[in-house]
Design an enzyme around this catalytic site. Sequence first.
Site, PDB file in Angstrom:
ATOM      1  N   GLY A 181       0.983  -1.258   0.096  1.00 38.74           N
ATOM      2  CA  GLY A 181       0.414   0.428   0.194  1.00 38.74           C
ATOM      3  C   GLY A 181       0.456   1.219  -0.272  1.00 38.74           C
ATOM      4  N   THR A 224      -1.288  -2.993   7.586  1.00 42.27           N
ATOM      5  CA  THR A 224      -1.360  -1.905   5.861  1.00 42.27           C
ATOM      6  C   THR A 224      -2.442  -1.044   6.094  1.00 42.27           C
ATOM      7  OG1 THR A 224      -0.605  -3.906   4.584  1.00 42.27           O
ATOM      8  CG2 THR A 224      -0.539  -1.745   3.430  1.00 42.27           C
ATOM      9  N   HIS A 267      -1.322   2.153   9.147  1.00 40.84           N
ATOM     10  CA  HIS A 267       0.013   2.646   8.695  1.00 40.84           C
ATOM     11  C   HIS A 267       0.301   3.368   7.863  1.00 40.84           C
ATOM     12  CE1 HIS A 267       4.534   1.599   7.784  1.00 40.84           C
ATOM     13  NE2 HIS A 267       4.211   1.822   6.654  1.00 40.84           N
ATOM     14  N   GLU A 268      -0.815   3.209   6.263  1.00 42.08           N
ATOM     15  CA  GLU A 268      -1.566   3.698   5.327  1.00 42.08           C
ATOM     16  C   GLU A 268      -2.141   5.762   5.969  1.00 42.08           C
ATOM     17  OE1 GLU A 268       1.408   3.543   3.532  1.00 42.08           O
ATOM     18  OE2 GLU A 268       1.145   1.354   3.009  1.00 42.08           O
TER      19      GLU A 268
END
Length: 511
Positions: A191, A228, A231-232
């Site tokens: 990502g 993910t 995190h993004e």
Amino acid sequence: MKKILLTAVVAFYSAIAAFAQAPVERCGTMQYHEYLKQTRKNYEANYIAYNQMIDQYMKSSEFAAMRTTANITIPVVIHVVYNTAAQNISDAQATSQFAVLNNDFQRLNADTVNTPAAFKSVAGGVGITFCLAQRDPNGNPTTGIIHKSTTTTSFTTDNKIKSSATGGDDPWDVTKYVNIWIGNISGGILGYGEFPTNSISNTYGLVLNYTATGTMGTVTAPYNKGRTGTHEFGHCFNLNHIWGDNGQCGASDNCTDTPPQKGGTQNPAGCNYGTPTYPWQPNTCTRPDGVGGANVTNTNGDMFMNYMDYTDDGAMNMFTKQQCARMLAVVTTAPWNVLASSNGCTPVSSLDAGMSNIIAPVNGSSTCNNSVTPKITLGNAGSTTLTSAKVLYKMDALATQTLSWTGSLAAGASTVLTLNAYTGLTTAAHTFSVWVTAPNGGTDQNAANNALTSTFTVAAAPTGSALPFTEGFEGTTFPPTGWVKLAANTLNAANTWTRVTNATGIPVVPV
């Protein structure tokens, strides 16, 4: 034979060493960041200026007071862009990402018990809640999840997934929603996110690989716990990778409570992979902190369980308090604070008939005709099919008239209605009013869009002039006496007369 075997063994261990030192890049944000530097005018300058502003704001008393009471809801829309059936993830899988986001951001995740004792005092949550959009930009009901077929087999960090023209799907209004695009991302990237700057970008949001979204369906271990997305989103709210992105202790992630990480034999980029065992300290180091100015020494080992590292989903379990403060600063200051006032998470009313438009008489128009036939647009702004409604209308102080409408309008649909004509209007300004009640014989659940008015003028009929007739429009009065300047309107967009002073004479020959 021995020589061949020895060569094979050396090659085998060399391959293992290369893999250990150069794991696959799980996040493409910095790659995307460099792409924007090269392709978007003033991007880098805007990014730097924005971070300087955020740093100052975080030191203010205003931010300190707000930080303890913030409870902000962010509407999110998901664009599933698929080329194969496997890439077309289910709504259930997309929705499972939201449970992870809300738990991780508010530190309600069950695996907080795995946060080492040395870091528990700096672990924190932030007053941000994510919701799937319940109304689209036009006010119609939505699930917040769009499925879009494409002929493009894969995407990379170049924004093509964010545009229908390049095989992706166009974003919804970025001032009201954070857009998430899910698709097949090439190069092993799970990502990438877009950092905020001091101007709103139409590509703002995050991109996730369909194999790393949520906690079910097509997710693939070890990236199967939705981290993910966490995190993004951290990048979208202005968090850097915990090691500062250049692999050296001189790099700061702009947060005072994250320990410095330095590249070495086991983590050459400064990041950590896999599921390390705490304490994990491949390289101790001291960095000059970018926020407070004081040196920070890594004495407790790497914070590999931070969401902004590169470890497996199962190893991640925390943001720090400074990271949370930095994210909160983004969503409470311009230009991104508009997300907090969005109604994207507000459900559409079940019964909601609305006046969408008065087609005639046009508001602000003038006419020489003393008769008007009103035309209006009735819309269904609710989630229930509209089958009946009462349309009430009147001209000035005349008696109210009623049209009992019946038909079938699905959610978001509209219809044009022609009402009874008014004749014999006087030369003066007039006000036409229209409103709707009793959708499906019940009570309208949103009165804000029920009524509209239009003010227009009936001008005196022209007396006429003898031919030939000329007018140079050069007098001090404009329009000249006896002339009516028509406003631009939907019926005749060419009615946009404007006086200029640099014209040249052109003779007109009467016919």
